[in-house]
Design a protein around this motif. Structure first.
Motif, PDB file in Angstrom:
ATOM      1  N   ALA A  38       1.134  -1.424  -0.323  1.00 19.34           N
ATOM      2  CA  ALA A  38      -0.084  -0.227  -0.327  1.00 19.34           C
ATOM      3  C   ALA A  38       1.005   1.221   0.157  1.00 19.34           C
ATOM      4  N   ALA A  39       2.009   1.652   0.441  1.00 18.99           N
ATOM      5  CA  ALA A  39       2.926   2.502   0.741  1.00 18.99           C
ATOM      6  C   ALA A  39       3.497   2.746  -0.817  1.00 18.99           C
ATOM      7  N   TYR A  40       3.923   1.869  -1.204  1.00 24.52           N
ATOM      8  CA  TYR A  40       4.278   2.361  -3.534  1.00 24.52           C
ATOM      9  C   TYR A  40       3.588   3.296  -3.667  1.00 24.52           C
ATOM     10  N   GLY A  41       2.539   3.395  -3.723  1.00 25.82           N
ATOM     11  CA  GLY A  41       1.472   4.505  -3.640  1.00 25.82           C
ATOM     12  C   GLY A  41       2.108   5.980  -3.320  1.00 25.82           C
ATOM     13  N   LEU A  42       2.536   5.827  -1.969  1.00 25.51           N
ATOM     14  CA  LEU A  42       3.064   7.473  -1.794  1.00 25.51           C
ATOM     15  C   LEU A  42       4.050   7.497  -2.266  1.00 25.51           C
ATOM     16  N   THR A  67      -3.578   5.695   9.553  1.00 23.90           N
ATOM     17  CA  THR A  67      -3.368   4.609   8.564  1.00 23.90           C
ATOM     18  C   THR A  67      -1.755   5.681   7.752  1.00 23.90           C
ATOM     19  N   MET A  68      -1.819   6.433   6.981  1.00 22.12           N
ATOM     20  CA  MET A  68      -1.072   7.855   6.840  1.00 22.12           C
ATOM     21  C   MET A  68       0.286   7.579   7.726  1.00 22.12           C
ATOM     22  N   SER A  69      -0.055   7.856   8.648  1.00 24.50           N
ATOM     23  CA  SER A  69       1.183   7.803   9.936  1.00 24.50           C
ATOM     24  C   SER A  69       2.513   6.971  10.121  1.00 24.50           C
ATOM     25  N   LEU A  75       8.136   5.039   5.946  1.00 27.95           N
ATOM     26  CA  LEU A  75       8.988   4.393   4.571  1.00 27.95           C
ATOM     27  C   LEU A  75      10.189   5.685   5.888  1.00 27.95           C
ATOM     28  N   GLU A  76      10.071   6.260   6.357  1.00 23.77           N
ATOM     29  CA  GLU A  76      10.876   6.998   7.307  1.00 23.77           C
ATOM     30  C   GLU A  76      12.416   5.987   7.737  1.00 23.77           C
TER      31      GLU A  76
END
Length: 143
Positions: A38-42, A67-69, A75-76
């Protein structure tokens, strides 16, 4: 359109989305083995649009703050994204791709684009453009 056309559309979109989810998972793992699909889209959004606030990313992707957090924190930790103060508002933070994140993401994205080129080699370029236009329209109307 008749009901049969809508049923056909639903069937094809369901199959397309199932395959897209699987592909996104593969691509996420290619960027980093611990990256959630799901983080790929970010990564896509940050590469295309540059630094953004978490609230902007959440609204674009269509997920809640929690969810975003969680996804941004992951990712960080992986070193793909970093936070920097927002020059327009010192209380806010902008998220951007790190050099490593951008390099990994772009390498994977280029490989995906090359797969599309191979798979659609028999298609007329106008058909590819039309498909992109129709998908963009569908995304705009359902987003």
């Amino acid at each position: 359109m008749s009901d049969l056309e809508f049923l056909s559309l639903e069937r094809e979109l369901t199959l397309f989305l199932r395959r897209a989810r699987a592909t996104s998972g593969e691509m996420a793992r290619e960027v980093h083995p611990d990256l959630e699909p799901a983080a790929y889209g970010l990564l896509v959004r940050l590469d295309e649009s540059g630094p953004q606030r978490a609230t902007e990313l959440a609204a674009y992707i269509g997920v809640g703050k929690a969810t975003m957090s969680r996804q941004l924190h992951a990712l960080e930790v992986l070193g793909l994204v970093t936070r920097e103060p927002d020059p327009a508002d010192g209380r806010a933070w902008l998220l951007r791709l790190t050099d490593e994140g951008r390099g990994r993401f772009r390498a994977v994205r280029e490989a995906r684009r090359a797969r599309y080129v191979r798979r659609l080699a028999d298609w007329d370029r106008g058909e590819v453009a039309e498909l992109a236009r129709l998908l963009r329209r569908l995304n705009a109307e359902t987003g």
